[in-house]
Design a protein around this motif. Structure first.
Motif, PDB file in Angstrom:
ATOM      1  N   ILE A  33      59.431  10.997  45.275  1.00 12.56           N
ATOM      2  CA  ILE A  33      58.210  11.201  46.043  1.00 12.56           C
ATOM      3  C   ILE A  33      58.337  10.318  47.279  1.00 12.56           C
ATOM      4  CG2 ILE A  33      55.714  10.849  46.116  1.00 12.56           C
ATOM      5  CD1 ILE A  33      55.669  11.516  43.124  1.00 12.56           C
ATOM      6  N   GLY A  34      58.347  10.953  48.430  1.00 13.45           N
ATOM      7  CA  GLY A  34      58.499  10.230  49.688  1.00 13.45           C
ATOM      8  C   GLY A  34      57.160  10.066  50.364  1.00 13.45           C
ATOM      9  N   VAL A  35      56.631   8.863  50.333  1.00 10.81           N
ATOM     10  CA  VAL A  35      55.332   8.577  50.935  1.00 10.81           C
ATOM     11  C   VAL A  35      55.546   8.301  52.423  1.00 10.81           C
ATOM     12  CG1 VAL A  35      53.321   7.059  50.922  1.00 10.81           C
ATOM     13  CG2 VAL A  35      54.443   7.659  48.761  1.00 10.81           C
ATOM     14  N   ALA A  36      54.998   9.179  53.237  1.00 12.91           N
ATOM     15  CA  ALA A  36      55.224   9.103  54.676  1.00 12.91           C
ATOM     16  C   ALA A  36      54.456   7.955  55.303  1.00 12.91           C
ATOM     17  CB  ALA A  36      54.820  10.418  55.337  1.00 12.91           C
ATOM     18  N   HIS A  37      55.184   7.240  56.123  1.00 14.55           N
ATOM     19  CA  HIS A  37      54.587   6.205  56.966  1.00 14.55           C
ATOM     20  C   HIS A  37      54.530   6.824  58.359  1.00 14.55           C
ATOM     21  CE1 HIS A  37      53.511   2.226  58.339  1.00 14.55           C
ATOM     22  NE2 HIS A  37      54.398   2.340  59.307  1.00 14.55           N
ATOM     23  N   ASN A  38      53.451   7.547  58.629  1.00 11.62           N
ATOM     24  CA  ASN A  38      53.324   8.335  59.855  1.00 11.62           C
ATOM     25  C   ASN A  38      52.499   7.557  60.878  1.00 11.62           C
ATOM     26  OD1 ASN A  38      52.720  10.234  61.847  1.00 11.62           O
ATOM     27  ND2 ASN A  38      52.549  11.910  60.378  1.00 11.62           N
ATOM     28  N   SER A  39      53.141   7.171  61.970  1.00 11.05           N
ATOM     29  CA  SER A  39      52.463   6.352  62.978  1.00 11.05           C
ATOM     30  C   SER A  39      51.406   7.135  63.758  1.00 11.05           C
ATOM     31  CB  SER A  39      53.488   5.758  63.938  1.00 11.05           C
ATOM     32  OG  SER A  39      54.176   6.779  64.614  1.00 11.05           O
ATOM     33  N   THR A  40      51.395   8.454  63.645  1.00  8.48           N
ATOM     34  CA  THR A  40      50.399   9.257  64.363  1.00  8.48           C
ATOM     35  C   THR A  40      49.120   9.440  63.554  1.00  8.48           C
ATOM     36  OG1 THR A  40      51.231  11.378  63.533  1.00  8.48           O
ATOM     37  CG2 THR A  40      52.210  10.519  65.573  1.00  8.48           C
ATOM     38  N   ALA A  57      50.595   7.150  39.039  1.00  4.97           N
ATOM     39  CA  ALA A  57      50.187   8.500  38.667  1.00  4.97           C
ATOM     40  C   ALA A  57      51.323   9.313  38.055  1.00  4.97           C
ATOM     41  CB  ALA A  57      49.638   9.235  39.887  1.00  4.97           C
ATOM     42  N   THR A  58      52.569   8.987  38.429  1.00  2.35           N
ATOM     43  CA  THR A  58      53.714   9.753  37.938  1.00  2.35           C
ATOM     44  C   THR A  58      54.577   8.954  36.967  1.00  2.35           C
ATOM     45  OG1 THR A  58      55.005   9.104  39.889  1.00  2.35           O
ATOM     46  CG2 THR A  58      53.812  11.213  40.005  1.00  2.35           C
ATOM     47  N   SER A  59      54.085   7.825  36.525  1.00  2.00           N
ATOM     48  CA  SER A  59      54.883   6.958  35.647  1.00  2.00           C
ATOM     49  C   SER A  59      55.263   7.638  34.332  1.00  2.00           C
ATOM     50  CB  SER A  59      54.150   5.643  35.367  1.00  2.00           C
ATOM     51  OG  SER A  59      52.951   5.897  34.655  1.00  2.00           O
ATOM     52  N   GLY A  60      54.510   8.618  33.919  1.00  2.00           N
ATOM     53  CA  GLY A  60      54.815   9.332  32.676  1.00  2.00           C
ATOM     54  C   GLY A  60      55.769  10.491  32.846  1.00  2.00           C
ATOM     55  N   ILE A  61      56.285  10.692  34.051  1.00  3.64           N
ATOM     56  CA  ILE A  61      57.207  11.798  34.309  1.00  3.64           C
ATOM     57  C   ILE A  61      58.595  11.207  34.525  1.00  3.64           C
ATOM     58  CG2 ILE A  61      57.698  13.853  35.671  1.00  3.64           C
ATOM     59  CD1 ILE A  61      54.781  13.702  36.721  1.00  3.64           C
ATOM     60  N   ALA A  62      59.458  11.329  33.526  1.00  3.24           N
ATOM     61  CA  ALA A  62      60.816  10.789  33.627  1.00  3.24           C
ATOM     62  C   ALA A  62      61.546  11.443  34.792  1.00  3.24           C
ATOM     63  CB  ALA A  62      61.577  11.040  32.327  1.00  3.24           C
ATOM     64  N   GLY A  63      62.303  10.635  35.533  1.00  5.33           N
ATOM     65  CA  GLY A  63      63.095  11.170  36.628  1.00  5.33           C
ATOM     66  C   GLY A  63      62.364  11.267  37.948  1.00  5.33           C
ATOM     67  N   VAL A  64      61.148  10.739  38.006  1.00  8.22           N
ATOM     68  CA  VAL A  64      60.388  10.732  39.255  1.00  8.22           C
ATOM     69  C   VAL A  64      60.273   9.288  39.737  1.00  8.22           C
ATOM     70  CG1 VAL A  64      58.143  11.189  40.338  1.00  8.22           C
ATOM     71  CG2 VAL A  64      59.093  12.828  38.708  1.00  8.22           C
ATOM     72  N   SER A  65      60.595   9.072  41.016  1.00  2.00           N
ATOM     73  CA  SER A  65      60.447   7.757  41.621  1.00  2.00           C
ATOM     74  C   SER A  65      59.664   7.909  42.920  1.00  2.00           C
ATOM     75  CB  SER A  65      61.822   7.128  41.892  1.00  2.00           C
ATOM     76  OG  SER A  65      62.568   7.941  42.784  1.00  2.00           O
ATOM     77  N   VAL A  66      59.231   6.796  43.477  1.00  2.00           N
ATOM     78  CA  VAL A  66      58.406   6.813  44.686  1.00  2.00           C
ATOM     79  C   VAL A  66      58.980   5.816  45.691  1.00  2.00           C
ATOM     80  CG1 VAL A  66      56.077   6.526  45.632  1.00  2.00           C
ATOM     81  CG2 VAL A  66      56.371   7.346  43.272  1.00  2.00           C
ATOM     82  N   GLU A  67      59.131   6.273  46.943  1.00  2.00           N
ATOM     83  CA  GLU A  67      59.644   5.430  48.017  1.00  2.00           C
ATOM     84  C   GLU A  67      58.904   5.748  49.308  1.00  2.00           C
ATOM     85  OE1 GLU A  67      63.897   5.233  48.558  1.00  2.00           O
ATOM     86  OE2 GLU A  67      64.205   6.135  46.577  1.00  2.00           O
ATOM     87  N   VAL A  68      58.992   4.837  50.259  1.00  2.00           N
ATOM     88  CA  VAL A  68      58.411   5.037  51.588  1.00  2.00           C
ATOM     89  C   VAL A  68      59.413   5.794  52.461  1.00  2.00           C
ATOM     90  CG1 VAL A  68      57.578   3.896  53.687  1.00  2.00           C
ATOM     91  CG2 VAL A  68      57.036   2.937  51.447  1.00  2.00           C
ATOM     92  N   VAL A  69      58.916   6.768  53.210  1.00  2.00           N
ATOM     93  CA  VAL A  69      59.736   7.477  54.197  1.00  2.00           C
ATOM     94  C   VAL A  69      59.373   6.926  55.568  1.00  2.00           C
ATOM     95  CG1 VAL A  69      60.261   9.685  55.285  1.00  2.00           C
ATOM     96  CG2 VAL A  69      59.783   9.596  52.824  1.00  2.00           C
ATOM     97  N   ASP A  70      60.329   6.286  56.190  1.00  2.00           N
ATOM     98  CA  ASP A  70      60.177   5.788  57.561  1.00  2.00           C
ATOM     99  C   ASP A  70      61.170   6.561  58.409  1.00  2.00           C
ATOM    100  OD1 ASP A  70      58.361   3.997  58.601  1.00  2.00           O
ATOM    101  OD2 ASP A  70      59.328   2.253  57.708  1.00  2.00           O
ATOM    102  N   GLY A  71      60.716   7.312  59.358  1.00  2.00           N
ATOM    103  CA  GLY A  71      61.625   8.085  60.190  1.00  2.00           C
ATOM    104  C   GLY A  71      61.661   9.545  59.782  1.00  2.00           C
ATOM    105  N   LEU A  72      62.736  10.215  60.148  1.00  2.00           N
ATOM    106  CA  LEU A  72      62.859  11.646  59.869  1.00  2.00           C
ATOM    107  C   LEU A  72      63.068  11.903  58.387  1.00  2.00           C
ATOM    108  CD1 LEU A  72      65.183  13.027  62.710  1.00  2.00           C
ATOM    109  CD2 LEU A  72      62.739  13.454  62.388  1.00  2.00           C
ATOM    110  N   LEU A  73      62.357  12.885  57.887  1.00  3.21           N
ATOM    111  CA  LEU A  73      62.481  13.262  56.479  1.00  3.21           C
ATOM    112  C   LEU A  73      63.907  13.680  56.147  1.00  3.21           C
ATOM    113  CD1 LEU A  73      61.284  13.883  53.709  1.00  3.21           C
ATOM    114  CD2 LEU A  73      60.609  16.133  54.611  1.00  3.21           C
ATOM    115  N   VAL A  74      64.561  14.428  57.021  1.00  2.00           N
ATOM    116  CA  VAL A  74      65.920  14.889  56.725  1.00  2.00           C
ATOM    117  C   VAL A  74      66.898  13.719  56.616  1.00  2.00           C
ATOM    118  CG1 VAL A  74      65.620  17.237  57.596  1.00  2.00           C
ATOM    119  CG2 VAL A  74      66.359  15.422  59.165  1.00  2.00           C
ATOM    120  N   ASP A  75      66.682  12.672  57.395  1.00  2.88           N
ATOM    121  CA  ASP A  75      67.526  11.475  57.276  1.00  2.88           C
ATOM    122  C   ASP A  75      67.304  10.798  55.923  1.00  2.88           C
ATOM    123  OD1 ASP A  75      68.527  11.948  59.821  1.00  2.88           O
ATOM    124  OD2 ASP A  75      67.171  10.498  60.786  1.00  2.88           O
TER     125      ASP A  75
END
Length: 162
Positions: A33-40, A57-75
């Motif tokens: 799960i990529g949490v967007a850090h959107n400056s706009t 919220a997703t701690s009960g779903i094995a194989g799911v992690s959460v991180e911040v997305v800074d910059g382009l999603l494709v990168d």
């Protein structure tokens, strides 16, 4: 191992988001799960709060992690070896909004976007509506995972000085 990224602002995370994460995990070995850090945008919740709430919220779903997305999603996807972007669709308007981004992401790096239809019972749930209901004193607990309604109430009280 197939990795997918489920991006969004998650301001706040809703039961609809959790539903899509669960469905995506059934399709892929791992979902970030990529949490967007959107400056706009000016989110109600800080990026750290959004990451924390999405992780809980997703701690009960094995194989799911959460991180911040800074910059382009494709990168972000390339750095994690993700082969797909997952987007949840509630209806046609979501598809119309998401399609150009999916095409742009594919043209930039070749990464495909997989559209997952959300649970019909949650099709009316959107973070923007949840925030609006909360701002007007409504109860949002039926639309968000445990702990999110309290975090939103605290953020609103902070913003209004109450």
């Amino acid at each position: 191992m197939t990795i997918a990224v489920l991006p969004g602002t998650f301001d706040p995370v809703t039961l609809g988001h959790v539903d899509i994460a669960r469905r995506a995990r059934a399709l892929f070995d791992s979902v970030v799960i990529g949490v967007a850090h959107n400056s706009t945008k000016t989110p109600l919740l800080s990026v750290d709060q959004r990451v924390e709430l999405a992780a809980a919220a997703t701690s009960g779903i094995a194989g799911v992690s959460v991180e911040v997305v800074d910059g382009l999603l494709v990168d972000f996807c390339s750095e994690r070896g993700a082969g797909a972007i997952v987007k949840g669709l509630r209806g046609g308007a979501d598809y119309d909004y998401e399609r150009p981004m999916a095409l742009m992401n594919r043209s930039l790096t070749g990464i495909e976007t997989v559209f997952v239809t959300g649970d019909n019972a949650l099709s009316h749930v959107a973070s923007s509506l949840v925030r609006d209901v909360a701002r007007h004193g409504g109860d949002i607990s039926a639309y968000v995972p445990e702990g999110v309604a309290d975090a939103v109430a605290r953020a609103l009280a902070r913003d209004t000085g109450a």
